[in-house]
Every structure is written in structure tokens, then in C-alpha cells.
Scaffold this motif. Structure first.
Motif, short mmCIF file in Angstrom:
data_model
loop_
_atom_site.label_atom_id
_atom_site.label_comp_id
_atom_site.label_asym_id
_atom_site.label_seq_id
_atom_site.Cartn_x
_atom_site.Cartn_y
_atom_site.Cartn_z
N VAL A 1 -8.93 4.50 -12.64
CA VAL A 1 -9.40 3.39 -11.81
C VAL A 1 -9.04 2.07 -12.48
N LEU A 2 -9.14 2.03 -13.80
CA LEU A 2 -8.79 0.81 -14.54
C LEU A 2 -7.30 0.51 -14.46
N THR A 3 -6.49 1.55 -14.34
CA THR A 3 -5.04 1.34 -14.32
C THR A 3 -4.47 1.27 -12.90
N THR A 4 -5.35 1.28 -11.89
CA THR A 4 -4.91 1.11 -10.51
C THR A 4 -5.73 -0.02 -9.88
N ARG A 5 -5.48 -0.25 -8.62
CA ARG A 5 -6.10 -1.40 -7.96
C ARG A 5 -6.64 -1.01 -6.60
N LYS A 6 -7.55 -1.84 -6.08
CA LYS A 6 -8.06 -1.62 -4.74
C LYS A 6 -6.92 -1.69 -3.73
N LEU A 7 -7.02 -0.89 -2.69
CA LEU A 7 -6.05 -0.99 -1.61
C LEU A 7 -6.23 -2.35 -0.95
N VAL B 1 11.36 -10.06 -6.74
CA VAL B 1 10.63 -8.97 -7.38
C VAL B 1 11.04 -7.64 -6.73
N TRP B 2 11.38 -6.67 -7.56
CA TRP B 2 11.55 -5.30 -7.07
C TRP B 2 10.17 -4.65 -7.09
N PHE B 3 9.77 -4.11 -5.97
CA PHE B 3 8.37 -3.70 -5.78
C PHE B 3 8.30 -2.24 -5.37
N LEU B 4 7.37 -1.50 -6.02
CA LEU B 4 7.14 -0.10 -5.68
C LEU B 4 5.65 0.18 -5.80
N SER B 5 5.08 0.90 -4.84
CA SER B 5 3.65 1.19 -4.89
C SER B 5 3.41 2.69 -4.81
N TYR B 6 2.42 3.14 -5.57
CA TYR B 6 2.02 4.54 -5.61
C TYR B 6 0.58 4.60 -5.15
N CYS C 1 0.81 -1.22 0.00
CA CYS C 1 0.00 0.00 0.00
C CYS C 1 0.84 1.26 0.00
N GLY C 2 2.16 1.15 0.13
CA GLY C 2 3.03 2.31 0.08
C GLY C 2 3.15 3.05 1.39
N ALA C 3 2.63 2.47 2.49
CA ALA C 3 2.73 3.13 3.78
C ALA C 3 4.19 3.34 4.15
#
Length: 546
Positions: free
Chosen positions: A527-533, A281-286, A75-77
Motif C-alpha cells: 500500500v505504501l508503494t502504490t497509490r489510490k486510484l 514523460v513515458w508513462f506506465l501504470s500497474y 489507472c491502466g484501463a
């Protein structure tokens, strides 16, 4: 924490050397040198790990270090609290990181250079530095196929006015073996991301030891291996048929992919063995309010998979700049009459409502998550039987591919539509201000405009029906404004006032409503290019996760 055998400092896995490296004396050690040698006679099924639980989304990340985590991959917290030690089921194999963080950032920036409308935050060096290495859990299946087979095939050719189809039976004995068909074992890791990140080269898998995790995080496995067993068998069947079709004797023949003869049972397909593995996996969230966009990089191959929302401001500015030459060209080639103006903006209103309705329908399909078996297994365990139905799963994946295809092509279509809508704004301003002079009376467009209004209302109502599946969506006011503006256009054409300003004023109101609708379309696109938290309230600890 793993301590250096020379100076006692912390050692972490070094990607370039493939060894454990001391942060202080820079000594290098074999990761297997830190295995517990007191229990060689007994196979260790567990290992000690620190569990960091995110207070915002509940995501759980494993770590072998004793330092507090400062970043939640899901979630990027910026802070991760509540650590605890517990026993985790030990994976059988691991693919160590082969791409460094610098390699990861370069691959990501190469992608972002092409994303001219992406939010500036996604290109900020400080944001990009937030990439974290995380080992994702995977189930690795070993599938065998051994059976006599009889495959239906056909070849068609034209003879005069007729198309003649010859039918064949391809018979033989099948003996095939597939090693390492892999599917992610975490409900938090979207299947669509893991599929795009593939393939991993399982030939480079190493026997797992916790030392490989030093310096990285790892997600916990919370899905049973049975969920993706049918997918592994279907993948094996698909590949087998593809390989058979390449045989010289079968050149020109096409095999019916929906035939019952291609089912796992008919091809003697069996999952012989299943291993619990970890892949890098290298992971980054916005994160933007209750939505999150992911950027992921395959830690072995460097392949980048990223959600790319667009900035509404950048999109409008780009459309405005592109509209200038179009506006000049149309001023030279056309003369707007009142009726023509209302008709054109009415058509634009219909197109905008169609786009909006289509976007909302695609959002409803995506949010249902029917193609993500892991997510359904966690949120709706009773639906496990349904998601393992081959036809239903195939239909769900087909719907998802359609969404992706439409999302990619609609971006260009929206940009062109924005250009034509925006160029009407200065034209109407000029006309209302008297710069364009008088253009005569209405040309009897009432019937046509009423038809346009009815069509616009149909798609507006269709869009309304999708709102109940998208809590918190704020497009209702825009749709109502659009419907009212079309009625205003009908009223002006019905009463036919003498002053042209009435016609162009109505057109201006409709164009304003179209702009609002298109802005909502772009928001829906995001919304289509992002996801639910993600929410992980159902996560449990211990052996039942793997």
C-alpha cells in the motif's frame, strides 16, 4: 490529425529526427510548418484537441490525432471512451521527447533487474510494451531576487572543554535571476513523482505548436499557477543561500536555514513571469484492484521513477530459502526449552506488531497526501492557505521523506524477520512429532511472557486505531488471532501442564499468528508503494484549466 503535404498520410513527431514524419512516404517536415499561417497578426491562445475521457477513473487525455485511445495512463484501463473536440489553452513552450520508447523500456528493465521480489507482471514484455508517451503540463516560473541582504552565519570550534561559537553577519547586495523553475500543473500527477523525475533542461524548451503532440497524448492542466509560486520562490532562496555559502570569503561558515532573513521577502524574491509548458514523460501504470503503481521515465533524460510493490509469494519463497542455513546453524548452536521457545516467539510477535503498527501509521500519513499540494488543491480547495504555509509544507515534506526512508530500510528488516520466524516452523513441527525428544518443564517464564503480551496488545490496539483511516483493509482478523494466541501462551504458562506438547503447541499457534501478521505487513508495504486510484470527477474543460 496532421496530413502529409506530399501524400496526405498521417504525420507524427519522430523522436530521432526531431521532425514530423509521414507514416507512408517517410517525408520529414518541420513541426512549425503546420502552424496556422492565416493569423500571424494575432497571437493564438488556443488549439484544437480531442479529449479522451477514461470511463473508469475519469482521467482526461488530450490528443491531436483522430484515433481512439486504447490506454489510460492514470489507472491502466485498456479502453478509453467518449471523445470530444474542444479548445484548449495553448502552452507557451514544450520540451519534445528525446528518448524513444525503446530507450524507455531499456531504462525500465535495468531497474527491474534489481527488483527480485517485484510481481512478475511488472517484468512481462507485453506489459512493458504498454508505455505511452504523454506530455505533462507544467508551470514554469521566472524568479528574480534583488535586494540588500544581511544573512546570519556562525562558526564553531572547540577550546579545551568548551565549544565556542562565533556569530557573523554576511552583508551585500543580491541580484539573482532564476529561469525555468518548474512544477507540474496537473492534480493527477503526484508531486512526489514529478520531483523525482526532475530536473528537465529548460534550455531545450521550444516554442509550442500542436504538431509536437502528434503521436502522443497530453494531460490537461487543472491547477492555477499561484499554487506553486511560493515553492518556486523558496527554491530560489534555498539555492541562493547555497551559492553564497560557496563563496571563498564564507568558507567554514554555516547559515541558519530557518532564519527569517532567508525568507523570500527578505531576499527580495519575486515571480516575474509564469509560463504554461509541457514536458515529456513515458508513462506506465500497474493496477491491482483499487490501487495503482506508476512507472515513469523522463522523456528528455531517461531518468526512471517507479513504484515497486513486492510479490508476497516471491517474498515468502525467498525468506524460506534464506532460512534454511539459519535453521541448520541454530540447530547446532542452541537447544530449545519450552519456556525459552514461548519467550522467543513472544518477542517475535511483539516485533511483528510493532512493524505492522508502524506501517499502518505511515500509510495514514501518506494517504492524507499533505505533501501533494496539487491533490489537496483539487480535493480540499479551502485548505489552499494552509498548504502554502512554509512551515507546514516543510513539515509535510519531512514526514514524506521519513516514510520513504523507512520504507526502503524496513524492506530489509522484514526480510530478516521473516527468516527468523520461518525457521521456527520446522523446528516446532519436529518437536511436536517427537523427533526432538523431551526438553523438560517450563522455566518460570510467566511474568516475562505477560509483559510481552501487554506490549503486544498495546501495538495491536494502536494498529486497530489506524483502520478507520484505511477503508477496506483486511488485517483485523490477523490482529485478533495474534492477541488470542498470546493469551493462549499466558494460559499454558499459568497452568504449567506436564506435557511439553502444550508449550510447543502454544508456540506454534503464536508463530502462525506472527506469519499472518507479517503477511499483512507486506500487504501494508505494498500500500505504501502504490497509490489510490485517481478520480477526476472535478475536471472541467476550457480555459479555466490553464
Amino acid at each position: 490529425m496532421f496530413a502529409c503535404k506530399n501524400c496526405g498520410g498521417n504525420v507524427k513527431f519522430d523522436i530521432k529526427s526531431g521532425q514530423l514524419a509521414c507514416e507512408y512516404c517517410h517525408s520529414l517536415f518541420d513541426p512549425y510548418a503546420y502552424e496556422d499561417k492565416t493569423s500571424d497578426a494575432e497571437v493564438q491562445k488556443d488549439f484544437d484537441a480531442t479529449i479522451f475521457t477514461c470511463p473508469q477513473c475519469g482521467g482526461e487525455i488530450l490528443s491531436t490525432d483522430d484515433t481512439a485511445a486504447g490506454f489510460c495512463s492514470f489507472c491502466g484501463a485498456s479502453t478509453v471512451l467518449y471523445s470530444r473536440m474542444q479548445k484548449e489553452h495553448k502552452p507557451a513552450y514544450i520540451i519534445p521527447f528525446a528518448k524513444s520508447k525503446d530507450d524507455c523500456k531499456q531504462a525500465y528493465m535495468s531497474l527491474m533487474k534489481k527488483a527480485i521480489f517485484a510481481p512478475k507482471e511488472l517484468k512481462d514484455p507485453k506489459f512493458i510494451d504498454g508505455f505511452r508517451g504523454i506530455y505533462m503540463p507544467y508551470w514554469t516560473y521566472y524568479v528574480t531576487q534583488k535586494a540588500p541582504i544581511s544573512l546570519p552565519a556562525k562558526r564553531s570550534h572547540r577550546s579545551g572543554d568548551y565549544i565556542i561559537t562565533d556569530h557573523y553577519r554576511l552583508e551585500g547586495d543580491l541580484d539573482a535571476y532564476y529561469k525555468g523553475l518548474s512544477y507540474d500543473a496537473s492534480s493527477s500527477f503526484d508531486d512526489s513523482i514529478s520531483e523525482k523525475l526532475a530536473p528537465y533542461d529548460v534550455k531545450n524548451m521550444k516554442r509550442f505548436t500542436p504538431a509536437f503532440l502528434s503521436g502522443f497524448y497530453a494531460d490537461t492542466a487543472d491547477l492555477p499557477s499561484t499554487i506553486y509560486a511560493s515553492d518556486a520562490m523558496d527554491a530560489a532562496c534555498t539555492n541562493t543561500v547555497s551559492e553564497i555559502s560557496k563563496e571563498p570569503a564564507f568558507t567554514g561558515l554555516s547559515v541558519d536555514s530557518d532564519s527569517a532573513a532567508l525568507s523570500p521577502l527578505s531576499l527580495g524574491t519575486t515571480v516575474k513571469e509564469t509560463d504554461y509548458s509541457m514536458f515529456p514523460v513515458w508513462f506506465l501504470s500497474y493496477r491491482n484492484k483499487d490501487r495503482v503503481a506508476y512507472a515513469t521515465v523522463n522523456g528528455q533524460t531517461g531518468k526512471v521513477v517507479a513504484d515497486l510493490p513486492i510479490s508476497v509469494g516471491k517474498f515468502l519463497l525467498g525468506s524460506l530459502i534464506a532460512a534454511i542455513p539459519v535453521y541448520i546453524l541454530l540447530c547446532l548452536l542452541t537447544v530449545l526449552t519450552p519456556g525459552m521457545t514461548l519467550t522467543i516467539v513472544g518477542v517475535l510477535a511483539i516485533i511483528a506488531n510493532i512493524c505492522y503498527s508502524q506501517e499502518l501509521t505511515m500509510i495514514a500519513v501518506k494517504e492524507a497526501g499533505t505533501e501533494d499540494k496539487g491533490r489537496i488543491a483539487k480535493e480540499q480547495p479551502e485548505a489552499l492557505g494552509a498548504i502554502n504555509n512554509r512551515r507546514r509544507l516543510k513539515a509535510a515534506k519531512k514526514a514524506t521523506k521519513t516514510i520513504k526512508k523507512k520504507t526502503n530500510t524496513s524492506f530489509i528488516a522484514y526480510f530478516i524477520l521473516f527468516i527468523f520466524v520461518i525457521q521456527f516452523v520446522p523446528a516446532l513441527f519436529a518437536i511436536i512429532a517427537g523427533i526432538g525428544g523431551s526438553f523438560g518443564n517450563a522455566d518460570g517464564s510467566l511474568i516475562l511472557f505477560v509483559i510481552l503480551t501487554i506490549i503486544s496488545f498495546i501495538f495491536s490496539i494502536r494498529a486497530f486505531s489506524s483502520f478507520d483511516r484505511m477503508p477496506g483493509h483486511k488485517g483485523v482478523a490477523g490482529l485478533i488471532f495474534g492477541m488470542v494466541s498470546m493469551l493462549i501462551g499466558d494460559a499454558v504458562l499459568l497452568f504449567q501442564p506436564v506435557l511439553d506438547a502444550w508449550y510447543y503447541g502454544a508456540a506454534f499457534i503464536i508463530i502462525a499468528s506472527v506469519l499472518i501478521t507479517l503477511i499483512n505487513v507486506i500487504r501494508a508495504f505494498n500500500v505504501l508503494t502504490t497509490r489510490k486510484l485517481p478520480q477526476f470527477a472535478t475536471h472541467k474543460g476550457g480555459d479555466d484549466r490553464a
